[in-house]
Write a protein that holds these residues in place. Sequence first.
Motif, PDB file in Angstrom:
ATOM      1  N   ALA A 253      47.675  34.642  16.013  1.00 52.26           N
ATOM      2  CA  ALA A 253      47.097  35.237  14.803  1.00 52.26           C
ATOM      3  C   ALA A 253      47.692  36.619  14.539  1.00 52.26           C
ATOM      4  CB  ALA A 253      45.581  35.325  14.937  1.00 52.26           C
ATOM      5  N   ALA A 254      47.948  37.377  15.614  1.00 53.36           N
ATOM      6  CA  ALA A 254      48.540  38.707  15.462  1.00 53.36           C
ATOM      7  C   ALA A 254      49.958  38.610  14.914  1.00 53.36           C
ATOM      8  CB  ALA A 254      48.540  39.430  16.805  1.00 53.36           C
ATOM      9  N   LEU A 255      50.726  37.669  15.424  1.00 50.52           N
ATOM     10  CA  LEU A 255      52.093  37.474  14.923  1.00 50.52           C
ATOM     11  C   LEU A 255      52.084  37.114  13.439  1.00 50.52           C
ATOM     12  CD1 LEU A 255      53.560  35.489  17.936  1.00 50.52           C
ATOM     13  CD2 LEU A 255      54.342  37.732  17.181  1.00 50.52           C
ATOM     14  N   LYS A 256      51.169  36.237  13.068  1.00 55.75           N
ATOM     15  CA  LYS A 256      51.067  35.844  11.661  1.00 55.75           C
ATOM     16  C   LYS A 256      50.669  37.020  10.792  1.00 55.75           C
ATOM     17  CE  LYS A 256      48.800  32.492   8.615  1.00 55.75           C
ATOM     18  NZ  LYS A 256      47.856  31.332   8.545  1.00 55.75           N
ATOM     19  N   LYS A 257      49.749  37.823  11.284  1.00 57.88           N
ATOM     20  CA  LYS A 257      49.255  38.952  10.491  1.00 57.88           C
ATOM     21  C   LYS A 257      50.352  39.950  10.174  1.00 57.88           C
ATOM     22  CE  LYS A 257      45.801  42.654  10.518  1.00 57.88           C
ATOM     23  NZ  LYS A 257      44.614  43.227  11.213  1.00 57.88           N
ATOM     24  N   VAL A 258      51.231  40.231  11.137  1.00 51.17           N
ATOM     25  CA  VAL A 258      52.268  41.252  10.914  1.00 51.17           C
ATOM     26  C   VAL A 258      53.612  40.643  10.519  1.00 51.17           C
ATOM     27  CG1 VAL A 258      51.145  42.857  12.482  1.00 51.17           C
ATOM     28  CG2 VAL A 258      52.896  41.320  13.365  1.00 51.17           C
ATOM     29  N   GLY A 259      53.683  39.313  10.457  1.00 54.25           N
ATOM     30  CA  GLY A 259      54.900  38.660   9.998  1.00 54.25           C
ATOM     31  C   GLY A 259      56.048  38.695  10.983  1.00 54.25           C
ATOM     32  N   LEU A 260      55.747  38.571  12.268  1.00 52.27           N
ATOM     33  CA  LEU A 260      56.786  38.585  13.303  1.00 52.27           C
ATOM     34  C   LEU A 260      56.756  37.286  14.101  1.00 52.27           C
ATOM     35  CD1 LEU A 260      56.362  42.250  14.644  1.00 52.27           C
ATOM     36  CD2 LEU A 260      58.145  41.388  13.104  1.00 52.27           C
ATOM     37  N   LYS A 261      57.859  37.010  14.822  1.00 53.92           N
ATOM     38  CA  LYS A 261      57.950  35.805  15.633  1.00 53.92           C
ATOM     39  C   LYS A 261      58.286  36.093  17.087  1.00 53.92           C
ATOM     40  CE  LYS A 261      59.070  32.472  12.011  1.00 53.92           C
ATOM     41  NZ  LYS A 261      59.979  31.359  11.602  1.00 53.92           N
ATOM     42  N   THR A 262      58.315  37.373  17.459  1.00 53.13           N
ATOM     43  CA  THR A 262      58.626  37.748  18.842  1.00 53.13           C
ATOM     44  C   THR A 262      57.390  38.327  19.498  1.00 53.13           C
ATOM     45  OG1 THR A 262      60.930  38.215  18.281  1.00 53.13           O
ATOM     46  CG2 THR A 262      60.099  39.128  20.345  1.00 53.13           C
ATOM     47  N   LEU A 263      57.013  37.737  20.623  1.00 55.22           N
ATOM     48  CA  LEU A 263      55.853  38.191  21.378  1.00 55.22           C
ATOM     49  C   LEU A 263      56.308  38.660  22.755  1.00 55.22           C
ATOM     50  CD1 LEU A 263      52.675  38.337  21.620  1.00 55.22           C
ATOM     51  CD2 LEU A 263      52.820  36.070  22.691  1.00 55.22           C
ATOM     52  N   VAL A 264      55.789  39.800  23.174  1.00 57.07           N
ATOM     53  CA  VAL A 264      56.013  40.318  24.526  1.00 57.07           C
ATOM     54  C   VAL A 264      54.682  40.260  25.260  1.00 57.07           C
ATOM     55  CG1 VAL A 264      56.319  42.467  25.806  1.00 57.07           C
ATOM     56  CG2 VAL A 264      58.026  41.756  24.131  1.00 57.07           C
ATOM     57  N   VAL A 265      54.687  39.716  26.468  1.00 56.76           N
ATOM     58  CA  VAL A 265      53.485  39.647  27.298  1.00 56.76           C
ATOM     59  C   VAL A 265      53.729  40.471  28.544  1.00 56.76           C
ATOM     60  CG1 VAL A 265      51.891  38.160  28.561  1.00 56.76           C
ATOM     61  CG2 VAL A 265      52.944  37.348  26.442  1.00 56.76           C
ATOM     62  N   ALA A 266      52.853  41.427  28.828  1.00 56.11           N
ATOM     63  CA  ALA A 266      53.052  42.314  29.977  1.00 56.11           C
ATOM     64  C   ALA A 266      51.725  42.605  30.647  1.00 56.11           C
ATOM     65  CB  ALA A 266      53.712  43.621  29.525  1.00 56.11           C
ATOM     66  N   GLY A 267      51.801  43.005  31.905  1.00 56.33           N
ATOM     67  CA  GLY A 267      50.606  43.250  32.708  1.00 56.33           C
ATOM     68  C   GLY A 267      50.450  42.145  33.736  1.00 56.33           C
TER      69      GLY A 267
END
Length: 344
Positions: A253-267
Amino acid sequence: MKVLGIETSCDETGVAVYDTETGLLAHCLHSQIDLHAAYGGVVPELASRDHIRRLPILLKQTLEAAGLEGGALDAVAYTSGPGLAGALLVGASVAESFAMARGIPALPVHHLEGHLLSPLLSDDPPAFPFVALLVSGGHTQLMRVRGVGDYALLGESVDDAAGEAFDKTAKLLGLGYPGGPQLAQLATQGVAGRFRLPRPMLHSGDLDFSFSGLKTAVLNVVSAPDWDPARMADLAAEFQDAVVDVLCAKALAALKKVGLKTLVVAGGVGANRRLREVLDAALAKRGGRVHYPEPALCTDNGAMIAFAGAMRFAAGERGRGEPAVRIRPRWPLVELQPPPGAAI
């Protein structure tokens, strides 16, 4: 430029050297798991004392491994917050003293910025901009990241973070410390769906998280008169899937909201295999991509602090000027600003 990184925010002592031209030169890490296991959680005073014991040894080992025993460093970066106050003071004191003795800058680094930027240390780093899902023991946040220091909060946990929920649920199930990884391992032996746990805030219409109620739902199951401990693996699998379902849905949902297709997962929770499987499949289906830190860099470590400090140093940041030991046990990531020479 070569930057020494020091991490002492909680129960790992990490030291590393990062070179902006050649990459990571060396990093050493000491975990305090065995020290705190008898107490079922981190004891702050014991953590601070162990950092004092371990840090000089790790500094020597790291500098020797990097071939820099005689100096040749350009700056020292250290975790200034958030974290345990006593633990932060140890790293900050050593870093500021080390830098002052050598006449080089000391750069305070935000612990979560280190995590957020850690996937850039991989052989196939993401490019800005991207959405970052920060999932650690104390934080679950979604951020829009346009560059170093340019972060916008999209959503966060309103109570327990995902990692915290894993640890607390593991304790309810009688698992050892650290509980999160043990619960994830137990889940591989079970079948999700044999229990039905809620997916908190899955349809809330925003990008916030809540995992406290999920933990309570597990408590209700194990407290019931007909609870069968032989089904613990199935309950662990269902709990893990509930967390993963929510994290995945909110990230998409966050990617759709800001119009991006790259996700970084950390922690630390970013090392969870089930989370990676679900996110990889979901992003591939939508023509996107997920980037993770190297497995050894998912937990707290000095490499991510050295790297974050090096990025800021290369962009013109030079620390606070006069040596001073300042820490911020509570420090919102969105308060950070891009370094002076950052390209926005």
